[in-house]
Design a protein around this motif. Sequence first.
Motif, PDB file in Angstrom:
ATOM      1  N   PHE A 105      -4.765  -3.643   0.421  1.00  0.00           N
ATOM      2  CA  PHE A 105      -3.348  -3.366   0.635  1.00  0.00           C
ATOM      3  C   PHE A 105      -2.998  -1.935   0.216  1.00  0.00           C
ATOM      4  O   PHE A 105      -2.391  -1.176   0.976  1.00  0.00           O
ATOM      5  CB  PHE A 105      -2.476  -4.365  -0.142  1.00  0.00           C
ATOM      6  N   GLY A 106      -3.368  -1.564  -0.990  1.00  0.00           N
ATOM      7  CA  GLY A 106      -2.991  -0.253  -1.527  1.00  0.00           C
ATOM      8  C   GLY A 106      -3.591   0.908  -0.755  1.00  0.00           C
ATOM      9  O   GLY A 106      -2.898   1.889  -0.450  1.00  0.00           O
ATOM     10  N   THR A 107      -4.856   0.804  -0.422  1.00  0.00           N
ATOM     11  CA  THR A 107      -5.503   1.898   0.310  1.00  0.00           C
ATOM     12  C   THR A 107      -5.015   1.949   1.758  1.00  0.00           C
ATOM     13  O   THR A 107      -4.937   3.023   2.343  1.00  0.00           O
ATOM     14  CB  THR A 107      -7.033   1.782   0.268  1.00  0.00           C
ATOM     15  N   HIS A 108      -4.655   0.793   2.301  1.00  0.00           N
ATOM     16  CA  HIS A 108      -4.129   0.787   3.670  1.00  0.00           C
ATOM     17  C   HIS A 108      -2.760   1.457   3.709  1.00  0.00           C
ATOM     18  O   HIS A 108      -2.488   2.280   4.597  1.00  0.00           O
ATOM     19  CB  HIS A 108      -4.044  -0.642   4.217  1.00  0.00           C
ATOM     20  N   TYR A 109      -1.913   1.143   2.738  1.00  0.00           N
ATOM     21  CA  TYR A 109      -0.591   1.771   2.682  1.00  0.00           C
ATOM     22  C   TYR A 109      -0.740   3.285   2.512  1.00  0.00           C
ATOM     23  O   TYR A 109      -0.079   4.068   3.196  1.00  0.00           O
ATOM     24  CB  TYR A 109       0.253   1.183   1.546  1.00  0.00           C
ATOM     25  N   ALA A 110      -1.624   3.686   1.600  1.00  0.00           N
ATOM     26  CA  ALA A 110      -1.819   5.121   1.336  1.00  0.00           C
ATOM     27  C   ALA A 110      -2.260   5.862   2.595  1.00  0.00           C
ATOM     28  O   ALA A 110      -1.824   6.988   2.846  1.00  0.00           O
ATOM     29  CB  ALA A 110      -2.846   5.315   0.223  1.00  0.00           C
ATOM     30  N   ALA A 111      -3.097   5.241   3.394  1.00  0.00           N
ATOM     31  CA  ALA A 111      -3.582   5.888   4.611  1.00  0.00           C
ATOM     32  C   ALA A 111      -2.558   5.851   5.738  1.00  0.00           C
ATOM     33  O   ALA A 111      -2.419   6.817   6.491  1.00  0.00           O
ATOM     34  CB  ALA A 111      -4.874   5.220   5.076  1.00  0.00           C
ATOM     35  N   ASP A 112      -1.858   4.742   5.870  1.00  0.00           N
ATOM     36  CA  ASP A 112      -0.964   4.562   7.017  1.00  0.00           C
ATOM     37  C   ASP A 112       0.412   5.203   6.856  1.00  0.00           C
ATOM     38  O   ASP A 112       1.140   5.330   7.835  1.00  0.00           O
ATOM     39  CB  ASP A 112      -0.800   3.076   7.327  1.00  0.00           C
ATOM     40  N   ARG A 113       0.764   5.630   5.694  1.00  0.00           N
ATOM     41  CA  ARG A 113       2.058   6.306   5.487  1.00  0.00           C
ATOM     42  C   ARG A 113       1.850   7.777   5.834  1.00  0.00           C
ATOM     43  O   ARG A 113       1.807   8.646   4.983  1.00  0.00           O
ATOM     44  CB  ARG A 113       2.503   6.095   4.040  1.00  0.00           C
ATOM     45  N   ARG A 114       1.697   8.049   7.120  1.00  0.00           N
ATOM     46  CA  ARG A 114       1.311   9.369   7.644  1.00  0.00           C
ATOM     47  C   ARG A 114       2.505  10.285   7.865  1.00  0.00           C
ATOM     48  O   ARG A 114       2.820  10.645   8.995  1.00  0.00           O
ATOM     49  CB  ARG A 114       0.571   9.219   8.961  1.00  0.00           C
ATOM     50  N   VAL A 115       3.141  10.708   6.795  1.00  0.00           N
ATOM     51  CA  VAL A 115       4.234  11.664   6.912  1.00  0.00           C
ATOM     52  C   VAL A 115       3.611  13.026   7.230  1.00  0.00           C
ATOM     53  O   VAL A 115       2.754  13.501   6.481  1.00  0.00           O
ATOM     54  CB  VAL A 115       5.057  11.727   5.608  1.00  0.00           C
ATOM     55  N   PRO A 116       3.998  13.650   8.329  1.00  0.00           N
ATOM     56  CA  PRO A 116       3.392  14.933   8.705  1.00  0.00           C
ATOM     57  C   PRO A 116       3.439  15.957   7.564  1.00  0.00           C
ATOM     58  O   PRO A 116       4.487  16.198   6.968  1.00  0.00           O
ATOM     59  CB  PRO A 116       4.242  15.394   9.900  1.00  0.00           C
ATOM     60  N   GLY A 117       2.270  16.506   7.263  1.00  0.00           N
ATOM     61  CA  GLY A 117       2.149  17.517   6.208  1.00  0.00           C
ATOM     62  C   GLY A 117       2.090  16.951   4.805  1.00  0.00           C
ATOM     63  O   GLY A 117       1.811  17.678   3.854  1.00  0.00           O
ATOM     64  N   LYS A 118       2.325  15.650   4.643  1.00  0.00           N
ATOM     65  CA  LYS A 118       2.355  15.047   3.309  1.00  0.00           C
ATOM     66  C   LYS A 118       1.462  13.819   3.176  1.00  0.00           C
ATOM     67  O   LYS A 118       1.274  13.312   2.078  1.00  0.00           O
ATOM     68  CB  LYS A 118       3.790  14.650   2.946  1.00  0.00           C
ATOM     69  N   GLY A 119       0.927  13.315   4.265  1.00  0.00           N
ATOM     70  CA  GLY A 119       0.122  12.101   4.228  1.00  0.00           C
ATOM     71  C   GLY A 119      -1.210  12.310   3.528  1.00  0.00           C
ATOM     72  O   GLY A 119      -1.810  13.388   3.593  1.00  0.00           O
ATOM     73  N   LEU A 120      -1.670  11.273   2.846  1.00  0.00           N
ATOM     74  CA  LEU A 120      -2.920  11.348   2.088  1.00  0.00           C
ATOM     75  C   LEU A 120      -4.111  11.718   2.956  1.00  0.00           C
ATOM     76  O   LEU A 120      -4.882  12.617   2.619  1.00  0.00           O
ATOM     77  CB  LEU A 120      -3.180  10.012   1.382  1.00  0.00           C
ATOM     78  N   LEU A 121      -4.285  11.044   4.089  1.00  0.00           N
ATOM     79  CA  LEU A 121      -5.439  11.338   4.943  1.00  0.00           C
ATOM     80  C   LEU A 121      -5.409  12.758   5.483  1.00  0.00           C
ATOM     81  O   LEU A 121      -6.440  13.420   5.559  1.00  0.00           O
ATOM     82  CB  LEU A 121      -5.520  10.351   6.109  1.00  0.00           C
ATOM     83  N   GLU A 122      -4.236  13.223   5.853  1.00  0.00           N
ATOM     84  CA  GLU A 122      -4.126  14.597   6.350  1.00  0.00           C
ATOM     85  C   GLU A 122      -4.525  15.582   5.252  1.00  0.00           C
ATOM     86  O   GLU A 122      -5.266  16.537   5.501  1.00  0.00           O
ATOM     87  CB  GLU A 122      -2.709  14.880   6.827  1.00  0.00           C
ATOM     88  N   LYS A 123      -4.061  15.348   4.040  1.00  0.00           N
ATOM     89  CA  LYS A 123      -4.416  16.229   2.920  1.00  0.00           C
ATOM     90  C   LYS A 123      -5.909  16.209   2.648  1.00  0.00           C
ATOM     91  O   LYS A 123      -6.526  17.256   2.437  1.00  0.00           O
ATOM     92  CB  LYS A 123      -3.650  15.818   1.656  1.00  0.00           C
ATOM     93  N   ILE A 124      -6.516  15.020   2.656  1.00  0.00           N
ATOM     94  CA  ILE A 124      -7.965  14.911   2.436  1.00  0.00           C
ATOM     95  C   ILE A 124      -8.717  15.611   3.562  1.00  0.00           C
ATOM     96  O   ILE A 124      -9.684  16.335   3.320  1.00  0.00           O
ATOM     97  CB  ILE A 124      -8.390  13.438   2.313  1.00  0.00           C
ATOM     98  N   ALA A 125      -8.262  15.401   4.802  1.00  0.00           N
ATOM     99  CA  ALA A 125      -8.929  16.032   5.946  1.00  0.00           C
ATOM    100  C   ALA A 125      -8.891  17.552   5.827  1.00  0.00           C
ATOM    101  O   ALA A 125      -9.908  18.225   6.046  1.00  0.00           O
ATOM    102  CB  ALA A 125      -8.272  15.579   7.253  1.00  0.00           C
ATOM    103  N   ILE A 126      -7.769  18.095   5.451  1.00  0.00           N
ATOM    104  CA  ILE A 126      -7.650  19.553   5.314  1.00  0.00           C
ATOM    105  C   ILE A 126      -8.546  20.058   4.189  1.00  0.00           C
ATOM    106  O   ILE A 126      -9.276  21.038   4.363  1.00  0.00           O
ATOM    107  CB  ILE A 126      -6.174  19.949   5.103  1.00  0.00           C
ATOM    108  N   LYS A 127      -8.532  19.378   3.056  1.00  0.00           N
ATOM    109  CA  LYS A 127      -9.348  19.821   1.904  1.00  0.00           C
ATOM    110  C   LYS A 127     -10.841  19.712   2.162  1.00  0.00           C
ATOM    111  O   LYS A 127     -11.629  20.419   1.539  1.00  0.00           O
ATOM    112  CB  LYS A 127      -8.971  19.037   0.656  1.00  0.00           C
ATOM    113  N   THR A 128     -11.245  18.825   3.057  1.00  0.00           N
ATOM    114  CA  THR A 128     -12.676  18.660   3.340  1.00  0.00           C
ATOM    115  C   THR A 128     -13.112  19.371   4.618  1.00  0.00           C
ATOM    116  O   THR A 128     -14.219  19.151   5.106  1.00  0.00           O
ATOM    117  CB  THR A 128     -13.037  17.163   3.445  1.00  0.00           C
ATOM    118  N   GLY A 129     -12.233  20.217   5.163  1.00  0.00           N
ATOM    119  CA  GLY A 129     -12.587  20.971   6.357  1.00  0.00           C
ATOM    120  C   GLY A 129     -12.472  20.177   7.650  1.00  0.00           C
ATOM    121  O   GLY A 129     -12.993  20.596   8.680  1.00  0.00           O
ATOM    122  N   LYS A 130     -11.796  19.043   7.613  1.00  0.00           N
ATOM    123  CA  LYS A 130     -11.634  18.206   8.795  1.00  0.00           C
ATOM    124  C   LYS A 130     -10.218  18.253   9.364  1.00  0.00           C
ATOM    125  O   LYS A 130      -9.829  17.398  10.153  1.00  0.00           O
ATOM    126  CB  LYS A 130     -11.973  16.740   8.447  1.00  0.00           C
ATOM    127  N   GLY A 131      -9.444  19.247   8.975  1.00  0.00           N
ATOM    128  CA  GLY A 131      -8.065  19.353   9.430  1.00  0.00           C
ATOM    129  C   GLY A 131      -7.949  19.447  10.940  1.00  0.00           C
ATOM    130  O   GLY A 131      -7.089  18.796  11.549  1.00  0.00           O
TER     131      GLY A 131
END
Length: 170
Positions: A105-131
Amino acid sequence: MHAYRPAVFAALLGLTRAASVIGDFWMQSDFCARVKGASDDHPVTYQDPVTERETVHGTADGRSACLHHCLTYTVTQALVAGAGARALGIRVHPAAATAALAISFGTHYAADRRVPGKGLLEKIAIKTGKGDFYRLASHGMSGAFHLDAAWHHGWETAAALIATTKATTR
Protein backbone atom coordinates in the motif's frame (compact mmCIF):
# COMPACT_ATOMS: atom_id res chain seq x y z
CA MET A 1 14.98 -22.01 5.78
CA HIS A 2 12.46 -24.79 5.34
CA ALA A 3 12.63 -26.76 2.12
CA TYR A 4 9.18 -25.56 1.07
CA ARG A 5 9.83 -21.85 1.61
CA PRO A 6 11.14 -21.11 -1.95
CA ALA A 7 8.03 -22.75 -3.41
CA VAL A 8 5.79 -20.82 -1.01
CA PHE A 9 7.59 -17.60 -1.94
CA ALA A 10 7.24 -18.30 -5.67
CA ALA A 11 3.54 -19.05 -5.27
CA LEU A 12 2.87 -15.91 -3.24
CA LEU A 13 4.91 -13.77 -5.63
CA GLY A 14 2.91 -15.07 -8.58
CA LEU A 15 -0.37 -14.44 -6.77
CA THR A 16 0.75 -10.95 -5.76
CA ARG A 17 1.84 -10.14 -9.32
CA ALA A 18 -1.50 -11.26 -10.75
CA ALA A 19 -3.40 -9.33 -8.09
CA SER A 20 -1.33 -6.23 -8.81
CA VAL A 21 -2.24 -6.20 -12.48
CA ILE A 22 -5.91 -6.81 -11.66
CA GLY A 23 -5.88 -4.06 -9.03
CA ASP A 24 -4.01 -1.57 -11.18
CA PHE A 25 -5.84 -2.03 -14.46
CA TRP A 26 -9.23 -3.62 -13.80
CA MET A 27 -10.16 -2.31 -10.34
CA GLN A 28 -8.85 1.25 -10.70
CA SER A 29 -11.52 3.66 -11.87
CA ASP A 30 -10.93 6.01 -14.78
CA PHE A 31 -11.40 8.91 -12.36
CA CYS A 32 -8.67 7.68 -9.99
CA ALA A 33 -6.30 6.93 -12.87
CA ARG A 34 -6.62 10.46 -14.23
CA VAL A 35 -6.90 12.48 -11.00
CA LYS A 36 -4.46 10.73 -8.60
CA GLY A 37 -1.59 13.00 -9.65
CA ALA A 38 -3.55 16.26 -9.42
CA SER A 39 -2.26 19.14 -7.32
CA ASP A 40 -3.21 22.76 -6.83
CA ASP A 41 -0.15 23.72 -8.93
CA HIS A 42 -1.03 21.14 -11.61
CA PRO A 43 -4.82 20.73 -11.58
CA VAL A 44 -6.45 17.99 -13.61
CA THR A 45 -9.62 18.52 -15.63
CA TYR A 46 -11.73 15.38 -15.65
CA GLN A 47 -14.57 14.77 -18.06
CA ASP A 48 -17.13 12.25 -16.86
CA PRO A 49 -17.53 9.68 -19.67
CA VAL A 50 -21.29 9.35 -19.05
CA THR A 51 -22.42 12.93 -18.38
CA GLU A 52 -19.54 14.63 -20.25
CA ARG A 53 -19.45 17.12 -17.37
CA GLU A 54 -16.00 18.59 -16.72
CA THR A 55 -14.63 19.12 -13.22
CA VAL A 56 -11.28 20.51 -12.09
CA HIS A 57 -9.33 18.75 -9.34
CA GLY A 58 -6.41 19.86 -7.17
CA THR A 59 -4.29 18.49 -4.33
CA ALA A 60 -7.06 17.26 -2.01
CA ASP A 61 -8.83 15.40 -4.81
CA GLY A 62 -5.54 14.01 -6.12
CA ARG A 63 -4.62 12.63 -2.70
CA SER A 64 -8.13 11.22 -2.26
CA ALA A 65 -8.13 9.55 -5.69
CA CYS A 66 -4.69 8.04 -5.08
CA LEU A 67 -5.75 6.82 -1.63
CA HIS A 68 -8.92 5.26 -3.05
CA HIS A 69 -6.95 3.52 -5.80
CA CYS A 70 -4.34 2.20 -3.36
CA LEU A 71 -7.07 0.88 -1.05
CA THR A 72 -8.84 -1.02 -3.85
CA TYR A 73 -5.44 -2.23 -5.12
CA THR A 74 -4.42 -3.54 -1.69
CA VAL A 75 -7.81 -5.15 -1.02
CA THR A 76 -7.53 -6.88 -4.41
CA GLN A 77 -4.07 -8.17 -3.46
CA ALA A 78 -5.34 -9.40 -0.09
CA LEU A 79 -8.28 -11.23 -1.64
CA VAL A 80 -6.39 -12.80 -4.56
CA ALA A 81 -3.30 -13.75 -2.54
CA GLY A 82 -5.41 -14.95 0.39
CA ALA A 83 -7.69 -17.10 -1.74
CA GLY A 84 -4.77 -18.38 -3.79
CA ALA A 85 -2.70 -19.25 -0.71
CA ARG A 86 -5.66 -21.07 0.79
CA ALA A 87 -6.27 -23.01 -2.45
CA LEU A 88 -2.57 -23.98 -2.54
CA GLY A 89 -2.58 -25.07 1.10
CA ILE A 90 -0.34 -22.24 2.29
CA ARG A 91 -0.97 -20.77 5.73
CA VAL A 92 0.37 -17.21 5.88
CA HIS A 93 1.04 -15.70 9.30
CA PRO A 94 -1.42 -12.80 9.83
CA ALA A 95 1.28 -10.35 11.01
CA ALA A 96 3.46 -11.16 7.99
CA ALA A 97 0.51 -10.73 5.64
CA THR A 98 -0.39 -7.41 7.25
CA ALA A 99 3.19 -6.15 6.98
CA ALA A 100 3.41 -7.23 3.33
CA LEU A 101 0.13 -5.49 2.47
CA ALA A 102 1.21 -2.34 4.33
CA ILE A 103 4.44 -2.23 2.30
CA SER A 104 2.48 -2.75 -0.90
CA PHE A 105 0.00 0.00 0.00
CA GLY A 106 2.62 2.55 1.07
CA THR A 107 4.99 2.05 -1.83
CA HIS A 108 2.11 2.03 -4.30
CA TYR A 109 0.81 5.35 -2.98
CA ALA A 110 4.32 6.84 -3.06
CA ALA A 111 4.76 5.83 -6.69
CA ASP A 112 1.28 6.65 -7.96
CA ARG A 113 1.01 10.15 -6.49
CA ARG A 114 2.71 11.53 -9.62
CA VAL A 115 2.58 15.28 -9.09
CA PRO A 116 4.62 16.76 -11.97
CA GLY A 117 8.06 17.81 -10.74
CA LYS A 118 7.38 16.50 -7.22
CA GLY A 119 6.56 12.79 -7.58
CA LEU A 120 8.85 10.23 -5.98
CA LEU A 121 9.44 8.17 -9.13
CA GLU A 122 10.20 11.24 -11.21
CA LYS A 123 12.73 12.41 -8.62
CA ILE A 124 14.37 8.96 -8.47
CA ALA A 125 14.44 8.76 -12.27
CA ILE A 126 16.15 12.13 -12.55
CA LYS A 127 18.71 11.34 -9.83
CA THR A 128 19.59 8.02 -11.46
CA GLY A 129 19.93 9.43 -14.98
CA LYS A 130 16.58 8.05 -16.15
CA GLY A 131 14.76 11.38 -16.38
CA ASP A 132 14.54 11.30 -20.18
CA PHE A 133 13.22 7.74 -20.10
CA TYR A 134 10.66 8.72 -17.42
CA ARG A 135 9.38 11.53 -19.67
CA LEU A 136 9.37 9.34 -22.80
CA ALA A 137 5.88 9.21 -24.29
CA SER A 138 6.19 8.18 -27.90
CA HIS A 139 6.29 5.12 -30.11
CA GLY A 140 3.42 3.63 -28.08
CA MET A 141 5.52 3.64 -24.94
CA SER A 142 5.55 5.55 -21.67
CA GLY A 143 8.74 5.55 -19.65
CA ALA A 144 6.88 6.62 -16.51
CA PHE A 145 4.57 3.62 -16.88
CA HIS A 146 7.47 1.18 -17.20
CA LEU A 147 9.42 2.66 -14.31
CA ASP A 148 6.23 2.57 -12.23
CA ALA A 149 5.72 -1.12 -13.07
CA ALA A 150 9.34 -1.96 -12.22
CA TRP A 151 8.98 -0.13 -8.88
CA HIS A 152 5.85 -2.13 -8.05
CA HIS A 153 7.41 -5.45 -9.09
CA GLY A 154 10.39 -4.82 -6.82
CA TRP A 155 8.27 -3.95 -3.81
CA GLU A 156 5.89 -6.84 -4.47
CA THR A 157 8.89 -9.15 -4.31
CA ALA A 158 9.92 -7.67 -0.95
CA ALA A 159 6.33 -7.97 0.28
CA ALA A 160 6.12 -11.62 -0.85
CA LEU A 161 9.35 -12.37 1.03
CA ILE A 162 7.87 -10.82 4.16
CA ALA A 163 4.58 -12.66 3.67
CA THR A 164 6.43 -16.00 3.65
CA THR A 165 7.87 -15.32 7.10
CA LYS A 166 6.49 -18.08 9.35
CA ALA A 167 4.37 -19.42 6.47
CA THR A 168 3.50 -23.09 6.71
CA THR A 169 1.74 -25.61 4.54
CA ARG A 170 -1.58 -27.04 5.62
